[in-house]
Design an enzyme around this catalytic site. Structure first.
Site, PDB file in Angstrom:
ATOM      1  N   ARG A  28       0.840 -14.579   1.457  1.00 41.02           N
ATOM      2  CA  ARG A  28      -0.024 -14.212   2.596  1.00 41.02           C
ATOM      3  C   ARG A  28      -1.265 -15.003   2.714  1.00 41.02           C
ATOM      4  O   ARG A  28      -2.290 -14.517   2.002  1.00 41.02           O
ATOM      5  CB  ARG A  28       0.133 -12.855   3.129  1.00 41.02           C
ATOM      6  CG  ARG A  28       1.213 -12.238   3.709  1.00 41.02           C
ATOM      7  CD  ARG A  28       1.206 -10.794   3.913  1.00 41.02           C
ATOM      8  NE  ARG A  28       1.042  -9.898   3.024  1.00 41.02           N
ATOM      9  CZ  ARG A  28       1.218  -8.561   2.951  1.00 41.02           C
ATOM     10  NH1 ARG A  28       1.413  -8.051   4.341  1.00 41.02           N
ATOM     11  NH2 ARG A  28       1.288  -7.549   1.819  1.00 41.02           N
ATOM     12  N   VAL A  32       0.945  -1.248   0.092  1.00 43.74           N
ATOM     13  CA  VAL A  32       0.004   0.128   0.056  1.00 43.74           C
ATOM     14  C   VAL A  32       0.821   1.185   0.003  1.00 43.74           C
ATOM     15  O   VAL A  32       0.645   2.328  -0.684  1.00 43.74           O
ATOM     16  CB  VAL A  32      -0.974   0.096   1.111  1.00 43.74           C
ATOM     17  CG1 VAL A  32      -1.699   1.353   1.473  1.00 43.74           C
ATOM     18  CG2 VAL A  32      -2.066  -0.894   0.934  1.00 43.74           C
ATOM     19  N   PHE A  82     -16.775 -11.050  -7.811  1.00 42.38           N
ATOM     20  CA  PHE A  82     -16.669 -11.599  -6.574  1.00 42.38           C
ATOM     21  C   PHE A  82     -17.734 -12.713  -6.584  1.00 42.38           C
ATOM     22  O   PHE A  82     -17.944 -13.224  -5.445  1.00 42.38           O
ATOM     23  CB  PHE A  82     -16.565 -10.857  -5.317  1.00 42.38           C
ATOM     24  CG  PHE A  82     -15.428  -9.786  -5.438  1.00 42.38           C
ATOM     25  CD1 PHE A  82     -14.091 -10.373  -4.703  1.00 42.38           C
ATOM     26  CD2 PHE A  82     -15.151  -8.750  -6.082  1.00 42.38           C
ATOM     27  CE1 PHE A  82     -12.911  -9.676  -4.470  1.00 42.38           C
ATOM     28  CE2 PHE A  82     -13.894  -7.892  -5.816  1.00 42.38           C
ATOM     29  CZ  PHE A  82     -12.881  -8.518  -5.485  1.00 42.38           C
ATOM     30  N   THR A 134      -5.581  -0.559   7.476  1.00 39.43           N
ATOM     31  CA  THR A 134      -6.908  -0.804   7.713  1.00 39.43           C
ATOM     32  C   THR A 134      -7.104  -1.134   9.486  1.00 39.43           C
ATOM     33  O   THR A 134      -6.108  -2.013   9.858  1.00 39.43           O
ATOM     34  CB  THR A 134      -7.302  -2.231   7.081  1.00 39.43           C
ATOM     35  OG1 THR A 134      -7.201  -2.008   5.723  1.00 39.43           O
ATOM     36  CG2 THR A 134      -8.693  -2.664   7.361  1.00 39.43           C
ATOM     37  N   LYS A 159      -7.963 -11.538   7.370  1.00 37.45           N
ATOM     38  CA  LYS A 159      -7.424 -10.790   8.623  1.00 37.45           C
ATOM     39  C   LYS A 159      -8.863  -9.851   8.902  1.00 37.45           C
ATOM     40  O   LYS A 159      -9.159  -9.468   9.796  1.00 37.45           O
ATOM     41  CB  LYS A 159      -6.172 -10.032   8.548  1.00 37.45           C
ATOM     42  CG  LYS A 159      -6.142  -8.595   7.889  1.00 37.45           C
ATOM     43  CD  LYS A 159      -4.853  -8.205   8.273  1.00 37.45           C
ATOM     44  CE  LYS A 159      -4.588  -6.822   7.347  1.00 37.45           C
ATOM     45  NZ  LYS A 159      -5.657  -5.889   7.648  1.00 37.45           N
ATOM     46  N   ALA A 164     -16.770 -18.949  -8.009  1.00 40.70           N
ATOM     47  CA  ALA A 164     -16.621 -20.156  -7.028  1.00 40.70           C
ATOM     48  C   ALA A 164     -15.061 -20.537  -7.219  1.00 40.70           C
ATOM     49  O   ALA A 164     -14.418 -20.540  -8.315  1.00 40.70           O
ATOM     50  CB  ALA A 164     -17.581 -21.290  -7.223  1.00 40.70           C
ATOM     51  N   CYS A 172      -5.548  -9.485   3.211  1.00 36.91           N
ATOM     52  CA  CYS A 172      -6.675  -8.503   3.716  1.00 36.91           C
ATOM     53  C   CYS A 172      -7.908  -9.242   4.183  1.00 36.91           C
ATOM     54  O   CYS A 172      -8.483  -9.062   5.180  1.00 36.91           O
ATOM     55  CB  CYS A 172      -6.903  -7.501   2.540  1.00 36.91           C
ATOM     56  SG  CYS A 172      -5.534  -6.322   2.474  1.00 36.91           S
ATOM     57  N   GLU A 203      -4.029  -5.859  -4.787  1.00 35.68           N
ATOM     58  CA  GLU A 203      -2.967  -5.995  -5.435  1.00 35.68           C
ATOM     59  C   GLU A 203      -2.902  -6.999  -6.726  1.00 35.68           C
ATOM     60  O   GLU A 203      -3.982  -7.483  -7.130  1.00 35.68           O
ATOM     61  CB  GLU A 203      -2.164  -7.361  -4.208  1.00 35.68           C
ATOM     62  CG  GLU A 203      -1.621  -6.434  -3.075  1.00 35.68           C
ATOM     63  CD  GLU A 203      -1.245  -7.667  -2.304  1.00 35.68           C
ATOM     64  OE1 GLU A 203      -0.693  -8.633  -2.505  1.00 35.68           O
ATOM     65  OE2 GLU A 203      -1.358  -7.402  -0.763  1.00 35.68           O
TER      66      GLU A 203
END
Ligand SMILES: NC(=O)c1ccc[n+]([C@@H]2O[C@H](COP(=O)([O-])OP(=O)(O)OC[C@H]3O[C@@H](n4cnc5c(N)ncnc54)[C@H](O)[C@@H]3O)[C@@H](O)[C@H]2O)c1
Length: 437
Positions: free
Chosen positions: A330, A11, A252, A121, A266, A255, A263, A158
């Site tokens: 991550r 970021v 989004f 965030t 978390k 499937a 992000c 990203e």
């Protein structure tokens, strides 16, 4: 304007480069000396398309600098962005140490009015907490200085961070100060995006609520996909048909193996724990997490059924990054799939266009191939885990010749099913009416 950006990760570096592009003078600060040394030479320590070229240009023009010295950056800047990490603690709450450390450091250096902008965030109430920490440090120096702390959450993705920074869907500014609001509007005046101005607490919640909503869409379609699998329905057509409804939208709704990255996991966990702290059980978010956590296991169960067990089977794992066009692993689904495959007795030959040593250090028992074709050689099955563009255009005839088996498991539902089936592959997609069923 003169800007400091504290934290030069995914970021921070994108923020620095895109603010530089708008004509601002930017200093990037990090505690990681190696990162700063690379950035000062124009080398991007991460993989993010387009950003390296931009920082090289700005370094040449002397509009962008990097340092490990936060006090120097503070002295030179009118607006200071905080863009450090807020990773999950084991209890799901975000680790606020990095943000709080920066706040204390700022308090030790600020000697005149500054606007501190939080891009990390963070939970509701953090702007107030950061201000408290800064002011308390300033007071210890027996100074009286006004500071405004505001929230300006980041929504970039990203892999297309620069594109998102140049033309975001919206810019959210949470500020109780008129002076800071005006300055922020001026800062972003050349960006073609709606500005949404609200309070810091609202802005902090907008970020979490947005990410948790996107994660909810993914878990929802994954649950629908499991039912589609049982009922011989193709979830990709279902999602297309749903997405044409403007109230739902097509995004989004793919499937797959579940969401990952630094992000969504978390942020959903953080919002859930924010609810718990407020004595409220956010049951939707609990289910969203449960569906997501169980998705890799469900997928491997399907694979195991089709392959009649994994013992001694050679599996080519294509894609390790949590999404295409990034080197970020991550919370990547590959990190869950690899140990499960190894435990079940499979040999894993992995390939990713960008991720190499990071994964090998973690899983010394896997073989890391240099190309996709090398990875698939003599394997019983392919498991596509990240939809890198190069996997969409593989020469499937060649793949068929090189493979021992004929199973292709498409954990992202992106491969050309009909074409693969015409070459004699047994194709399996998530919730698709697949030939392998
Ligand atoms: N990565 C994304 O796609 C994304 C998108 C939107 C929002 N965010 C949020 O933005 C924040 C940053 O995320 P990221 O992915 O860029 O993190 P990151 O881990 O890539 O980078 C954080 C950087 O901060 C540096 N840092 C830590 N403590 C510091 C200190 N005291 N002084 C100076 N530098 C310090 C670290 O060395 C590191 O370079 C997080 O809160 C994240 O949730 C991330």
């Amino acid at each position: 304007m003169k800007i400091a950006v504290i934290g030069t990760g995914y970021v921070g570096i994108t923020t620095a480069a895109s603010l530089g592009e708008l004509g601002h003078q930017v200093i990037g600060v990090d505690i990681d000396r190696e990162k700063i040394s690379k950035l000062s030479k124009g080398i991007l320590p991460i993989y993010e398309p387009g950003v390296e070229e931009l920082i090289q240009e700005q370094l040449r023009d002397k509009t962008l600098f990097f340092t490990t010295d936060i006090s120097e950056a503070v002295k030179e800047s009118e607006i200071i962005f905080i863009a450090v990490g807020t990773p999950s603690l084991p209890n799901g709450q975000p680790n606020m140490t990095y943000v709080e450390d920066v706040a204390k450091e700022l308090g030790k250096s600020i000697g005149e009015y500054k606007i501190v902008v939080n891009k990390s965030t963070v939970p509701v109430g953090t702007a107030d907490r950061v201000k408290e920490l800064i002011i308390s440090e300033i007071r210890q120096r027996k100074l009286q200085v006004a500071v405004d702390v505001i929230s300006n959450p980041e929504f970039l993705q990203e892999g297309k961070a620069l594109q998102d920074a140049r033309k975001p869907d919206r810019i959210v500014i949470g500020s109780d100060s008129e002076v800071a609001k005006e300055k922020m509007c001026k800062l972003y005046e050349k960006v073609d995006a709606p500005l949404f101005i609200t309070t810091p607490r609202n802005a902090e919640m907008i970020k979490y609520a947005s990410n948790a909503f996107l994660a909810t869409k993914i878990s929802y379609i994954n649950e629908i996909a499991k039912l589609c699998d049982l009922l011989r329905v193709d979830v990709t057509d279902v999602a297309k048909g749903m997405g044409l409804d403007k109230r739902i939208g097509p995004h989004f709704l793919q499937a797959g193996v579940g969401y990952g990255g630094s992000c969504f996991p978390k942020d959903v966990a953080a919002l859930y724990s924010m609810g718990k702290n407020a004595k409220m059980e956010m049951s939707i978010l609990r289910q969203v997490q449960e569906v997501n956590n169980s998705q890799p296991e469900w997928l491997l169960e399907q694979m195991s059924n089709k392959l009649k067990g994994f013992h001694g089977k050679r599996v080519a794992l294509l894609g390790l990054a949590f999404k295409p066009d990034t080197d970020d692993i991550r919370e990547a689904p590959s990190l869950k799939l690899i140990p499960l495959l190894l435990q079940a007795g499979a040999f894993v030959i992995a390939y990713d266009p960008i991720v190499h040593s990071k994964i090998k250090d973690r899983f010394p028992d896997i073989i890391l191939a240099k190309t996709a074709y090398q990875a698939i050689k003599n394997t019983d099955a392919i498991l596509l885990c990240t939809e890198w563009k190069e996997f969409l255009y593989l020469d499937w005839l060649k793949v068929k010749e090189e493979m021992k088996g004929q199973h292709v498991f498409d954990a992202r539902n992106v491969l050309p099913q009909k074409e693969l089936e015409s070459y004699g592959f047994l194709y399996w997609g998530v919730g698709r009416n697949s030939s392998a069923n």
